[in-house]
Motif scaffolding. Sequence first.
Motif, mmCIF file in Angstrom:
data_model
loop_
_atom_site.group_PDB
_atom_site.id
_atom_site.type_symbol
_atom_site.label_atom_id
_atom_site.label_comp_id
_atom_site.label_asym_id
_atom_site.label_seq_id
_atom_site.Cartn_x
_atom_site.Cartn_y
_atom_site.Cartn_z
ATOM 1 N N GLY A 1 9.690 14.598 -0.615
ATOM 2 C CA GLY A 1 9.766 13.151 -0.332
ATOM 3 C C GLY A 1 9.315 12.802 1.077
ATOM 4 N N GLU A 2 9.670 13.640 2.055
ATOM 5 C CA GLU A 2 9.279 13.349 3.431
ATOM 6 C C GLU A 2 7.774 13.371 3.568
ATOM 7 N N ILE A 42 0.841 -1.208 0.000
ATOM 8 C CA ILE A 42 0.000 0.000 0.000
ATOM 9 C C ILE A 42 0.872 1.253 0.000
ATOM 10 N N ARG A 43 1.972 1.219 0.769
ATOM 11 C CA ARG A 43 2.865 2.373 0.833
ATOM 12 C C ARG A 43 3.450 2.679 -0.541
ATOM 13 N N ASP A 44 3.814 1.609 -1.243
ATOM 14 C CA ASP A 44 4.396 1.799 -2.572
ATOM 15 C C ASP A 44 3.350 2.372 -3.536
ATOM 16 N N GLN A 45 2.145 1.846 -3.457
ATOM 17 C CA GLN A 45 1.089 2.300 -4.357
ATOM 18 C C GLN A 45 0.693 3.762 -4.061
ATOM 19 N N GLU A 46 0.666 4.099 -2.777
ATOM 20 C CA GLU A 46 0.313 5.477 -2.402
ATOM 21 C C GLU A 46 1.392 6.452 -2.879
ATOM 22 N N THR A 47 2.655 6.024 -2.771
ATOM 23 C CA THR A 47 3.756 6.870 -3.255
ATOM 24 C C THR A 47 3.614 7.111 -4.745
ATOM 25 N N LYS A 48 3.312 6.042 -5.488
ATOM 26 C CA LYS A 48 3.132 6.178 -6.938
ATOM 27 C C LYS A 48 1.945 7.108 -7.256
ATOM 28 N N ALA A 53 5.436 10.168 4.446
ATOM 29 C CA ALA A 53 4.566 10.216 5.621
ATOM 30 C C ALA A 53 3.131 9.922 5.239
ATOM 31 N N GLN A 54 2.698 10.494 4.127
ATOM 32 C CA GLN A 54 1.345 10.240 3.690
ATOM 33 C C GLN A 54 1.140 8.765 3.337
ATOM 34 N N ALA A 55 2.140 8.165 2.652
ATOM 35 C CA ALA A 55 2.014 6.757 2.255
ATOM 36 C C ALA A 55 2.003 5.857 3.479
ATOM 37 N N MET A 56 2.863 6.175 4.472
ATOM 38 C CA MET A 56 2.920 5.342 5.662
ATOM 39 C C MET A 56 1.621 5.421 6.447
ATOM 40 N N SER A 57 1.068 6.587 6.562
ATOM 41 C CA SER A 57 -0.183 6.756 7.306
ATOM 42 C C SER A 57 -1.299 5.966 6.643
ATOM 43 N N TYR A 58 -1.346 6.021 5.332
ATOM 44 C CA TYR A 58 -2.408 5.330 4.626
ATOM 45 C C TYR A 58 -2.245 3.812 4.755
ATOM 46 N N SER A 59 -0.997 3.349 4.656
ATOM 47 C CA SER A 59 -0.778 1.882 4.742
ATOM 48 C C SER A 59 -1.093 1.378 6.137
#
Length: 821
Positions: A148-149, A49-55, A153-159
């Motif tokens: 990037g930070e 999920i973190r990877d997908q949110e980053t993308k 952070a957004q990707a980690m929160s979502y995952s």
Amino acid sequence: MNKTFMLQRMWVWFRQWGRGSLVIDSTFRVLMVGALLAALFAMGSMAFIRDQETKRLMAHVDALLSTVESSVSVACFTGDATLAGDISRGLLTNKLVAGVRISAGKAVLTDRLREGTIKDERFVVTRPIPSPFGAGDMVGEVTLVADGEFIRAQAMSYSQISAIFLVMELLAVSIAVALVMLHTVVRPIREFSRRVHDVDINASKVDAYVIPPEGNEKNEIGRLAADFNIMIGNVRDLLAAEHAMQEEIATRERRFRTLVENSPDIIARYDRDFRRVFVNPAYAHETGTPIERALQRPVEDDTIWRPHMSCEEYQARLRHVMLTGKPDHVLLEWHRDDGRLVSHEMYIVAEYDGNGQVEGTLAIGRDMTERLAVERLLQRQASYDALTGLLNRRMFGERLREEIAHAERTGTAIGVLFIDLDRFKEVNDTLGHEVGDLLLVDAARRLTHCVRESDIVARLGGDEFIVVVPNAVEAKHLARIAGEIIQRMEQPFHVDGNTCYISASIGITCFPEDATQQETLLSCADQAMYAAKEQGRNGFSFFTREMQTQSQNRLHLANDLREALANNQLQVWFQPIAEVATGEVVKAEALLRWVHPDRGMVSPAQFVPIAEENGCIHDIGNWVFQRSALMAKQWSDLFPSVGGDAPSISVNLSPRQFTRGDFSDHWAAYINEIGLQTESIVVEITEGLLLSDASDILGKLENLRAAGMQVALDDFGTGYSAMAYLKKFPIDYLKIDRSFVRDIDADANDRAIAEAIVAMAHKLGIKVVAEGVETEAQRDILASVGCEYLQGYLYAKPMPEDEFLAYVSHRAAPRVKVASL
């Protein structure tokens, strides 16, 4: 404090209730597996999920770039830095954008980077800017640096939020599964367990089975109940079988105890410390030791040890059996309280425990007293002369072989004295055999007094004795022994009221000086003895090389014998045998003669032993048989059987030819070839042959009988005269030796022997032929005792073939018997 105490009590109750509980255990395992799976899925899904949110966020940055692309194109085309600055400030207002750089060619229109931002190439988006007029030319380039930070952070929160929801879902599923298992599996199993626990396997057949919980009759629990009921049935059957087996074991134990306690064999069991842990009543009876005294006493306790073997040696034998596991046989002998010597052969075996380890030994002793007494008696009879108690010829041969072997190993010498009693025959003929036997006993006693205990003294037969002196260092020592023997033998013998005078002729030879082989050594001693007789008797003579002359003559005779058959020097003569009842010649004995071109007539006593030694006896014997068969054929053609048997001829078969030759099939084939009736041939053998150890003697005799030939036992009474073989072997005729016939009219003993032989033979269905009949008195006595056939000079001497054929041609319907060598 009370709250903590209550929590502890609840935890203890939970552990006690849950200990061994399938409900708690299975629920706990399901929840643990669900939690573990949820954790694994959560960790895996968070990265995804973190990877997908980053993308997704980077795709949003790219979309921002697309919205300002036209404005950037104008600014780059016109080189308007102010416009470029406005665009960059507008983009920096978005949290995703941390930096903007716009360049037109080599000119940088604007380059802004938010303070504190660390540029990461993974979060940089660069795009070339085409001309606003669409000519396809590139007028500049725009680069956006994403924060990037912020994106991480957004990707980690979502995952994390997604993982939490996934874990909750999996835990909910696990709890649902545990509840379903509790209701559909665990509770029926607990109920099944309770019902199994309540089963009484010894109850009636109905109450001893398990009924599955309701609703579970057809599922796995039902099948388990069915299998369990089958197992219960098998267990009940096994218990019944075990009970029957125990009853059988108890019955067998009672029978075994009865057998052991009443067995005549002594039985003893020993533990690993060699203590007696069991003995039967026979043990107590044979050893004279009460059972209670023998038990728990070690073998080495010599206060109750009776056998002659030492208790240490017996214990060593027990130890060897325990260490190796191999059975052993031990002969124990002791004197009972009544003084009787008893012998028991102990069979010792190892006993094992349930783990296969040796726990002791079992000894079973069979009473061998009577058997050993008989065996020792037979051994003595087979090894010692029955008259004198000295070694006989067989045992002497064994002892001499042992001494020769020992002398070869030690390099020592052996002296051999061959002793023949002079004038003994005169005493025997004059005073009778009983006096002669008593004289031989006294002569043997005197002989043993002349030698050491370590010397060997034997009687070879008749009046021949032999002495072997081991470690004979000097010839004068042997001469002294011979002189003492001669001196004692010339002293008068007082026997049964008679005074007898004899002397001794002694031949002396030495090993290895004169000979190294047993037979040659005895031959040398025999030659020396005859030399002493030729010197006037009552003396001794050492073997000398000059005596080899006789041996050389014997060698020449052996060489000439090899050519005798091929050169037609051998002849077969026939001596008629008359029937007592009619006086007619009905049989004949074939006798071999050798007409030597230089020596003249050579006695069979000279050349037959040579033929046996060099092997010529087989060819000569077969030739004699063929000549005899042809004569029987001619005789049968002259006088065919009319109301009686055909004429028969006896052929003497030497022991060597019989034991080593393959003659029976060839002889039977030759008889059929010439058309002769097989009963026209009688094969004569000596009684010594029947006492041989050869295993095929009986088989060969049976082959002769099967072929139709008859068997005669020649010189009966002169050898061992063992009666057992007359029942064992197929014999048709016994021939009384001429030594019993010669004095039958003057010697009551000879007459009694002849009469006994005839009576015994008739009881066994055997006919009798007497040899050496020369007088009418002898004929009349033999006829009176029932002898059927007579042979001797009273009727006819041996004669050549032509003379014999002419002789029988003048006799009426004879019946012939053929003898061999």
